[in-house]
Design an enzyme around this catalytic site. Structure first.
Site, PDB file in Angstrom:
ATOM      1  N   LYS A 111      -0.796   2.824   7.351  1.00  0.00           N
ATOM      2  CA  LYS A 111      -1.517   1.793   7.400  1.00  0.00           C
ATOM      3  C   LYS A 111      -0.777   0.303   7.166  1.00  0.00           C
ATOM      4  O   LYS A 111      -0.785  -0.376   7.895  1.00  0.00           O
ATOM      5  CB  LYS A 111      -2.379   1.644   5.872  1.00  0.00           C
ATOM      6  CG  LYS A 111      -3.830   1.541   6.146  1.00  0.00           C
ATOM      7  CD  LYS A 111      -4.726   1.162   4.882  1.00  0.00           C
ATOM      8  CE  LYS A 111      -6.048   1.613   4.977  1.00  0.00           C
ATOM      9  NZ  LYS A 111      -6.894   1.774   3.817  1.00  0.00           N
ATOM     10  N   ALA A 154     -36.566  -3.537   4.168  1.00  0.00           N
ATOM     11  CA  ALA A 154     -36.935  -2.355   4.014  1.00  0.00           C
ATOM     12  C   ALA A 154     -36.214  -1.503   5.262  1.00  0.00           C
ATOM     13  O   ALA A 154     -35.660  -2.207   6.293  1.00  0.00           O
ATOM     14  CB  ALA A 154     -38.397  -2.023   4.181  1.00  0.00           C
ATOM     15  N   ASP A 171       0.806  -1.329  -0.186  1.00  0.00           N
ATOM     16  CA  ASP A 171       0.092  -0.017   0.074  1.00  0.00           C
ATOM     17  C   ASP A 171       0.957   1.266   0.037  1.00  0.00           C
ATOM     18  O   ASP A 171       1.947   1.295   0.393  1.00  0.00           O
ATOM     19  CB  ASP A 171      -0.931  -0.152   1.307  1.00  0.00           C
ATOM     20  CG  ASP A 171      -2.240   0.685   0.827  1.00  0.00           C
ATOM     21  OD1 ASP A 171      -3.337   0.148   1.082  1.00  0.00           O
ATOM     22  OD2 ASP A 171      -1.991   2.105   0.796  1.00  0.00           O
ATOM     23  N   LEU A 196     -34.097  -8.073   1.243  1.00  0.00           N
ATOM     24  CA  LEU A 196     -35.586  -7.553   0.815  1.00  0.00           C
ATOM     25  C   LEU A 196     -35.975  -6.899   2.304  1.00  0.00           C
ATOM     26  O   LEU A 196     -36.907  -6.807   2.508  1.00  0.00           O
ATOM     27  CB  LEU A 196     -36.518  -8.761   0.586  1.00  0.00           C
ATOM     28  CG  LEU A 196     -36.703  -9.278  -0.848  1.00  0.00           C
ATOM     29  CD1 LEU A 196     -37.838 -10.381  -0.910  1.00  0.00           C
ATOM     30  CD2 LEU A 196     -37.160  -8.151  -1.593  1.00  0.00           C
ATOM     31  N   CYS A 216     -20.120   0.768  -2.139  1.00  0.00           N
ATOM     32  CA  CYS A 216     -20.193  -0.067  -3.346  1.00  0.00           C
ATOM     33  C   CYS A 216     -21.624   0.439  -4.000  1.00  0.00           C
ATOM     34  O   CYS A 216     -21.399   0.774  -5.293  1.00  0.00           O
ATOM     35  CB  CYS A 216     -20.021  -1.380  -3.251  1.00  0.00           C
ATOM     36  SG  CYS A 216     -18.395  -1.977  -2.625  1.00  0.00           S
TER      37      CYS A 216
END
Ligand SMILES: NC(=O)c1ccc[n+]([C@@H]2O[C@H](COP(=O)([O-])OP(=O)(O)OC[C@H]3O[C@@H](n4cnc5c(N)ncnc54)[C@H](O)[C@@H]3O)[C@@H](O)[C@H]2O)c1
Length: 495
Positions: free
Chosen positions: A35, A279, A30, A277, A287
């Site tokens: 990090k 709600a 990286d 599904l 993403c």
């Protein structure tokens, strides 16, 4: 095999750890020195359950190390993964600058000593496989003029489908592995790399047992373009599925139905399936939003109007406002009121705040003059560091957050919140108003605990009295309980 993974974010670190766990020798690279220093010290730069244990096991098996020096790692490797970020630009198009830099650096580092495979694991628009190949070649040409013909490599697309919070299980026991390449020699190397995973021959870690009856993982081999398209099609479909549940929830509220029961009812249809599904407040995370926008951008480049994708974005945008509307309906005035937010991360078991609904909700509440108190078991340090503009009070516990609040909003369904004593909480508040943004609580239980409860798409059971008059003597609670196992089939609304 010798493997390099470029990018030690949520995807790169987990990918590197899993490949080393399978027995490969992995170097993770990286450009973020902080990090890498953390990883070298054995500290985790991100929160992901069991990552620390997996990295320790990976070090003891194939071996894994962390560095900022790409060239020596790439030279030694048979396979080089690119797992850098591809965040959205303001136009919606994916920012490919990290990918481009990584591809050029790989080219600059490669020599003619062996055939290598450069694998794109980052989510990238269709055509990026070709772009990576061109950039690697340019990297070779610029750094080592005249060497271009000696350097042999293939490019593959191997999109990632892991979900933060369950990334290790998703990586060791994936639903499928997708490999896109134009030449069989490239696919062959990756087949071999992934063989312990596709054949499930590795001994599972104690903390991540293999799912019962899992004996192999389907391998989808295809072209570069189809592999790239599979990733976008998968994410946009999931975003639309959640968007559908949210749209249905808004309709359920109007017609007097309960969205949990409706989604459980449709989810049992094998053509639909019960997952994704739920709600709620709308999807978030790094993403869905960026991938829907990126595919829309691609569609536009090809002169195509992708109406379903446009609608998925619009429905999600509107859903983020539902909590504010519900608070206004309950409290009328938000100015000067104190609102407690339970959860900041975009989903449980991660510290990721990218596109988290909590941020927009907090921002809007502050704009409207409310005082915002927040508690999240893991994501508060990240939120303080990344969003200093959000003038809210960070609290040490659920108790501190709800104390004297005029309303509490359940934003992220952390397990800790499932087990709170609702009655105690209601007593601590100035006004016991609960907006359950994830439909985590049973409405009846919350109301019995003293809350003025509102969920998403959960109309009160007005028809029950009429039914009992007709001789249906089953009480409300037992009817609700009889649906619970079915409702449980509908899982959390995240990727
Ligand atoms: N996070 C997820 O849940 C998830 C799931 C599937 C796919 N993806 C995709 O995977 C990719 C990576 O996502 P992420 O969440 O891990 O990103 P991230 O932002 O957490 O990590 C990316 C890392 O790449 C590093 N980096 C950037 N350019 C570099 C370079 N030239 N050399 C070395 N390091 C470099 C950054 O410093 C950062 O640490 C994205 O394309 C994303 O869409 C993410």
């Amino acid at each position: 095999m010798r493997v390099t993974v470029i990018g030690t974010g949520y995807v790169g670190t987990v990918t590197g750890a899993c490949l080393a766990y399978l027995g490969h020798r992995v170097t993770c690279v990286d450009m973020d020195q902080e990090k890498i220093a953390k990883l070298q010290r054995g500290e985790m730069p991100i929160y992901e359950p069991h990552l620390e244990e997996l990295l320790a096991d990976a070090a003891a098996r194939g071996g894994i190390d962390f560095t900022t020096e790409l060239a020596p790692a790439a030279q030694a490797s048979d396979v080089i993964f690119i797992a850098v970020g591809t965040p959205p630009r303001p136009s919606g198009e994916a920012n490919l600058s990290y990918l481009e830099a990584a591809a050029r650096s790989i080219g600059a580092a490669m020599d003619g000593s062996k055939f290598r495979v450069v694998v794109n694991k980052s989510t990238v628009p269709v055509g990026c496989g070709n772009l990576v190949e061109t950039l690697v070649r340019e990297g070779v040409r610029e750094a080592q003029p005249g060497e271009e013909k000696r350097v042999r490599f293939g490019v593959a697309s191997n999109p990632e489908f892991l979900r933060e919070g369950s990334a290790i299980a998703d990586s060791l026991y994936p639903d499928r592995i997708v490999l896109g390449a134009e030449e069989e020699c490239t696919t062959k190397v990756l087949r071999e790399l992934y063989a312990p995973m596709t054949e499930q021959t590795f001994a599972p870690p104690a903390y991540m047992p293999r799912p019962v009856a899992m004996t192999s993982v389907p391998l989808v081999t295809t072209t570069l373009t189809s592999a790239e398209m599979i990733k976008y099609a998968a994410n946009t479909f999931l975003a639309m599925k959640i968007g559908f549940a949210n749209e249905a929830a808004n309709l359920c509220e109007r017609v007097g139905a309960d969205v949990k029961e409706v989604m459980a009812g449709i989810g049992l249809d094998s053509r639909i399936g019960g997952k994704f599904l739920s709600a709620g407040l709308g999807w978030g995370g790094s993403c869905f939003g960026k991938d829907v926008q990126s595919l829309l951008h691609t569609a536009e480049e090809y002169g195509y109007q992708a109406r379903l994708l446009e609608a998925a974005l619009a429905v999600n945008r509107a859903q983020r406002q539902v909590v504010i509307q519900k608070l206004q309906e309950k409290l009328f005035i938000l100015k000067g009121r104190t609102i407690a937010l339970l959860g900041l991360a975009f989903k449980p078991d991660t510290d990721d705040l990218r596109d988290a609904p909590s941020l927009q909700i907090a921002e809007r509440l502050i704009q409207l003059g409310a005082r915002v108190k927040a508690y999240d078991p893991i994501a508060m340090p990240a939120c303080k560091a990344q969003h200093p503009e959000l003038m809210m009070q960070y609290c040490d516990s659920v108790r501190d957050a709800v104390l004297d609040a005029d309303a509490v909003v359940l934003v992220t369904e952390w397990d800790e919140f499932r087990h709170v004593d609702l009655e105690k909480i209601a007593h601590l508040m100035h006004q016991p108003v609960l907006v359950d943004g994830r439909n985590l609580y049973d409405p009846e239980t919350a109301r019995n605990a003293g809350f003025d409860y509102t969920g998403i798409g959960r109309a009160a059971r007005a028809r029950t009295n009429r039914n009992s008059q007709k001789g249906d003597s089953q009480p409300v609670n037992s009817r609700a309980a009889s649906l619970e196992p079915v409702a449980a089939l509908v899982d959390a609304p995240h990727k």
